[in-house]
Design an enzyme around this catalytic site. Structure first.
Site, PDB file in Angstrom:
ATOM      1  CE1 TYR A  78      37.498  29.903  34.935  1.00 53.07           C
ATOM      2  CE2 TYR A  78      35.973  29.413  33.151  1.00 53.07           C
ATOM      3  CZ  TYR A  78      37.233  29.785  33.583  1.00 53.07           C
ATOM      4  OH  TYR A  78      38.221  30.048  32.661  1.00 53.07           O
ATOM      5  CG  ASN A 111      46.726  33.208  31.555  1.00 51.88           C
ATOM      6  OD1 ASN A 111      45.804  33.102  30.741  1.00 51.88           O
ATOM      7  ND2 ASN A 111      47.429  32.164  31.973  1.00 51.88           N
ATOM      8  CE  LYS A 169      38.231  33.089  33.465  1.00 48.07           C
ATOM      9  NZ  LYS A 169      39.573  33.710  33.329  1.00 48.07           N
ATOM     10  CB  VAL A 176      46.937  36.107  41.735  1.00 47.32           C
ATOM     11  CG1 VAL A 176      47.953  36.098  40.597  1.00 47.32           C
ATOM     12  CG2 VAL A 176      45.872  35.026  41.560  1.00 47.32           C
TER      13      VAL A 176
END
Length: 259
Positions: free
Chosen positions: A167, A101, A171, A76
């Site tokens: 992370y 995902n 998110k 991606v």
């Protein structure tokens, strides 16, 4: 106690679903299976691991029919790979549902985190989600079709966790991307929502995470256990289905941990 697995109810009948990071043993793989059980016309799996992708396509084709399953090697972080992923959905009528995902974790103190570590996590987890969202949305708008995008966020986008600055930032960005793109696309009849899991247990996670950390994360959950990947997939399917037709820009916690 883990509840019994719920059979399908044709919630995605006639729809073509694209899922990134779909060939592992975790949430992505559970989403693919759930979508096929819900009678999606076809599911296109994107993944960077060729062996796992080939095995997943072979298994699912044998179980659900080769005419309903396709696999595409997709990183991606590559615009060309993302375009190839959505092109693979065209023989099935084009994308109707996208499940973002793909994500990359890791543990590093902000004192020791390198630019490379930070950028890699952000590029896959946040920018990769944007690339795929943009590609799907453009196709849906150009075809005049309504569609649904479901992103995979995380409870760490809401709460702090040691060693997770990159992370958690990624998110939290996915959550903001979800809310803003939902407004951008609402006039086109395209809905954008996200799930926010905490701990969804699968073999790979157990392999790369210490028993101490798993025990600590499990203790934070109201049910005293990790979620099964299919339990998260059930919420993804709900958001992709017409049962959530008036829901957009929302982040749904699949955990007792939420603001």
């Amino acid at each position: 106690m883990i509840p019994e697995y719920v059979p399908g109810h044709s919630l995605l009948s006639g729809r073509t679903v694209v899922v990134t990071a779909a060939a592992g043993a975790g949430i992505g793989a559970a989403v693919v299976r759930r979508c096929l059980e819900e009678e999606a016309r076809a599911v296109v799996l994107g993944d960077v691991h060729k062996r796992r992708l080939d095995e997943a396509v072979e298994t699912l084709s044998g179980e659900f029919g080769a005419e309903r399953v396709a696999g595409v090697l997709c990183d991606v972080t590559s615009e060309d790979d993302v375009e190839a992923l959505f092109a693979a959905a065209e023989p099935f009528g084009g994308v109707d549902v996208l499940v973002n995902n793909a994500g990359l974790g890791g543990t590093a103190s902000i004192l020791e985190m390198t630019d490379e570590q930070w950028s890699r996590v952000l590029d896959i987890t946040l920018t990769g989600t944007m690339r795929c969202t943009r590609a799907a949305a453009r196709r849906l708008v150009n075809s005049g079709r309504r569609g649904v995008i479901v992103n995979n966020a995380s409870v760490v986008g809401w709460r702090a966790q040691e060693g997770q600055a990159h992370y958690a930032a990624a998110k939290a960005g996915v959550m903001a991307l979800t809310r803003c793109s939902a407004l951008d696309l609402a006039s086109h009849g395209i809905r954008v929502n996200a799930v926010s899991p905490s701990l969804a247990m699968h073999p790979f996670l157990a392999k790369v995470t210490s028993d101490e950390v798993l025990a600590e994360l499990t203790a934070r959950e109201a049910f005293g256990r990790a979620a099964e990947p299919w339990e998260v997939a059930n919420v993804v399917v709900f958001l992709a289905s017409d049962y959530s037709s008036y829901l957009t820009g929302e982040v749904v916690s699949v955990s007792s941990q939420h603001p």
